[in-house]
Write an enzyme that holds these catalytic residues in place. Structure first.
Site, PDB file in Angstrom:
ATOM      1  N   ASP A  27      -8.218 -21.450  14.869  1.00 17.23           N
ATOM      2  CA  ASP A  27      -7.551 -22.289  13.880  1.00 17.23           C
ATOM      3  C   ASP A  27      -6.924 -21.382  12.818  1.00 17.23           C
ATOM      4  O   ASP A  27      -7.534 -20.404  12.365  1.00 17.23           O
ATOM      5  CB  ASP A  27      -8.559 -23.257  13.228  1.00 17.23           C
ATOM      6  CG  ASP A  27      -7.873 -24.382  12.476  1.00 17.23           C
ATOM      7  OD1 ASP A  27      -8.004 -25.542  12.907  1.00 17.23           O
ATOM      8  OD2 ASP A  27      -7.194 -24.102  11.457  1.00 17.23           O
ATOM      9  N   ASN A  78     -11.210 -35.059  15.507  1.00 15.31           N
ATOM     10  CA  ASN A  78     -10.673 -35.999  14.522  1.00 15.31           C
ATOM     11  C   ASN A  78      -9.723 -36.922  15.273  1.00 15.31           C
ATOM     12  O   ASN A  78      -8.807 -36.448  15.970  1.00 15.31           O
ATOM     13  CB  ASN A  78      -9.936 -35.253  13.405  1.00 15.31           C
ATOM     14  CG  ASN A  78     -10.884 -34.420  12.559  1.00 15.31           C
ATOM     15  OD1 ASN A  78     -12.040 -34.784  12.376  1.00 15.31           O
ATOM     16  ND2 ASN A  78     -10.413 -33.295  12.061  1.00 15.31           N
ATOM     17  N   GLY A  85      -8.490 -37.817   9.590  1.00 13.24           N
ATOM     18  CA  GLY A  85      -8.002 -36.468   9.294  1.00 13.24           C
ATOM     19  C   GLY A  85      -7.207 -35.813  10.408  1.00 13.24           C
ATOM     20  O   GLY A  85      -6.867 -34.635  10.310  1.00 13.24           O
ATOM     21  N   GLN A  86      -6.888 -36.563  11.475  1.00 20.01           N
ATOM     22  CA  GLN A  86      -6.072 -35.948  12.535  1.00 20.01           C
ATOM     23  C   GLN A  86      -4.654 -35.752  12.019  1.00 20.01           C
ATOM     24  O   GLN A  86      -4.027 -36.697  11.521  1.00 20.01           O
ATOM     25  CB  GLN A  86      -6.057 -36.812  13.802  1.00 20.01           C
ATOM     26  CG  GLN A  86      -5.341 -36.122  14.958  1.00 20.01           C
ATOM     27  CD  GLN A  86      -5.386 -36.912  16.273  1.00 20.01           C
ATOM     28  OE1 GLN A  86      -5.896 -38.026  16.335  1.00 20.01           O
ATOM     29  NE2 GLN A  86      -4.845 -36.320  17.319  1.00 20.01           N
ATOM     30  N   HIS A 103      -7.307 -32.179  20.263  1.00 16.25           N
ATOM     31  CA  HIS A 103      -7.936 -30.864  20.137  1.00 16.25           C
ATOM     32  C   HIS A 103      -9.360 -31.030  19.656  1.00 16.25           C
ATOM     33  O   HIS A 103      -9.646 -31.861  18.784  1.00 16.25           O
ATOM     34  CB  HIS A 103      -7.160 -29.963  19.157  1.00 16.25           C
ATOM     35  CG  HIS A 103      -6.824 -30.628  17.856  1.00 16.25           C
ATOM     36  ND1 HIS A 103      -5.784 -31.511  17.722  1.00 16.25           N
ATOM     37  CD2 HIS A 103      -7.422 -30.567  16.638  1.00 16.25           C
ATOM     38  CE1 HIS A 103      -5.741 -31.952  16.480  1.00 16.25           C
ATOM     39  NE2 HIS A 103      -6.740 -31.401  15.798  1.00 16.25           N
ATOM     40  N   HIS A 137     -12.305 -29.232  17.620  1.00 12.52           N
ATOM     41  CA  HIS A 137     -12.640 -28.125  16.723  1.00 12.52           C
ATOM     42  C   HIS A 137     -14.023 -27.621  17.151  1.00 12.52           C
ATOM     43  O   HIS A 137     -14.974 -28.411  17.188  1.00 12.52           O
ATOM     44  CB  HIS A 137     -12.749 -28.601  15.273  1.00 12.52           C
ATOM     45  CG  HIS A 137     -11.486 -29.132  14.673  1.00 12.52           C
ATOM     46  ND1 HIS A 137     -10.703 -28.395  13.801  1.00 12.52           N
ATOM     47  CD2 HIS A 137     -10.871 -30.331  14.800  1.00 12.52           C
ATOM     48  CE1 HIS A 137      -9.658 -29.127  13.413  1.00 12.52           C
ATOM     49  NE2 HIS A 137      -9.740 -30.304  13.999  1.00 12.52           N
TER      50      HIS A 137
HETATM   51  P1  5GP Z   1      -6.672 -31.958  12.728  1.00  7.40           P
HETATM   52  O1  5GP Z   1      -6.545 -32.102  11.237  1.00  7.40           O
HETATM   53  O2  5GP Z   1      -5.503 -32.598  13.448  1.00  7.40           O
HETATM   54  O3  5GP Z   1      -7.996 -32.380  13.288  1.00  7.40           O
HETATM   55  O4  5GP Z   1      -6.620 -30.415  13.019  1.00  7.40           O
HETATM   56  C1  5GP Z   1      -5.446 -29.687  13.100  1.00  7.40           C
HETATM   57  C2  5GP Z   1      -5.831 -28.245  12.923  1.00  7.40           C
HETATM   58  O5  5GP Z   1      -4.772 -27.445  13.374  1.00  7.40           O
HETATM   59  C3  5GP Z   1      -6.097 -27.850  11.467  1.00  7.40           C
HETATM   60  O6  5GP Z   1      -7.434 -27.385  11.329  1.00  7.40           O
HETATM   61  C4  5GP Z   1      -5.066 -26.776  11.187  1.00  7.40           C
HETATM   62  O7  5GP Z   1      -5.582 -25.719  10.392  1.00  7.40           O
HETATM   63  C5  5GP Z   1      -4.685 -26.306  12.569  1.00  7.40           C
HETATM   64  N1  5GP Z   1      -3.323 -25.831  12.703  1.00  7.40           N
HETATM   65  C6  5GP Z   1      -2.205 -26.430  12.199  1.00  7.40           C
HETATM   66  N2  5GP Z   1      -1.113 -25.718  12.547  1.00  7.40           N
HETATM   67  C7  5GP Z   1      -1.556 -24.665  13.291  1.00  7.40           C
HETATM   68  C8  5GP Z   1      -0.883 -23.585  13.942  1.00  7.40           C
HETATM   69  O8  5GP Z   1       0.346 -23.456  13.919  1.00  7.40           O
HETATM   70  N3  5GP Z   1      -1.667 -22.672  14.600  1.00  7.40           N
HETATM   71  C9  5GP Z   1      -3.028 -22.801  14.646  1.00  7.40           C
HETATM   72  N4  5GP Z   1      -3.692 -21.849  15.320  1.00  7.40           N
HETATM   73  N5  5GP Z   1      -3.687 -23.814  14.052  1.00  7.40           N
HETATM   74  C10 5GP Z   1      -2.962 -24.743  13.390  1.00  7.40           C
END
Ligand code: 5GP
Ligand code: ZN
Length: 114
Positions: free
Chosen positions: A30, A87, A93-94, A100, A102
């Site tokens: 991440d 999420n 929080g998605q 994906h 975490h």
């Molecule tokens: P969500 O909030 O959708 O559960 O998680 C999305 C995750 O993707 C976040 O933790 C954020 O830090 C990560 N993320 C967003 N953009 C990028 C990216 O360009 N590269 C990587 N490696 N992680 C990303």
């Protein structure tokens, strides 16, 4: 999917620090880590969220979950404990709508997460 950040990472159009790759899953760090180990595990195929992944019904969800555990072993957090979080939906929080997991570990993880 053309306009999806994680599909672009799968296609290597956007760089990522990949830690594990299988036939159907990809794991990368991440960009904004919340723990010493914070790896995102995705199916290479586009599904918008965990519900869509479950509905794919062809073993893909199994492969993603197995990849999560493989990452935990590789990162050395399988024995100390790790958390797998999907999420699901904006209210949870998605922010990226390519499913994906975490994988978090390497520090004490409290419950409930807050
Ligand atoms: P969500 O909030 O959708 O559960 O998680 C999305 C995750 O993707 C976040 O933790 C954020 O830090 C990560 N993320 C967003 N953009 C990028 C990216 O360009 N590269 C990587 N490696 N992680 C990303
Ligand atoms: Zn995608």
């Amino acid at each position: 999917m053309t306009d999806c950040l994680f599909c672009k990472i799968v296609a290597k159009e956007i760089p990522a620090t990949v830690v594990l790759e299988t036939e159907r899953a990809l794991a990368f760090r991440d960009v904004n880590p919340q723990a010493p180990t914070h790896v995102l595990v995705i199916p290479k195929e586009h599904h918008r969220d965990a519900a869509a992944l479950a509905a794919a019904d062809d073993g893909l969800a199994d492969d993603v979950l197995a990849a999560c555990h493989a990452v935990a072993v590789q990162e050395g957090v399988a024995d100390t404990g790790y958390r797998v979080v999907f999420n699901t939906g904006p209210g949870a929080g998605q922010t990226v709508f390519h499913v994906h997991a975490h994988v978090l570990g390497g520090r004490g993880l409290t419950w409930p997460p807050g």
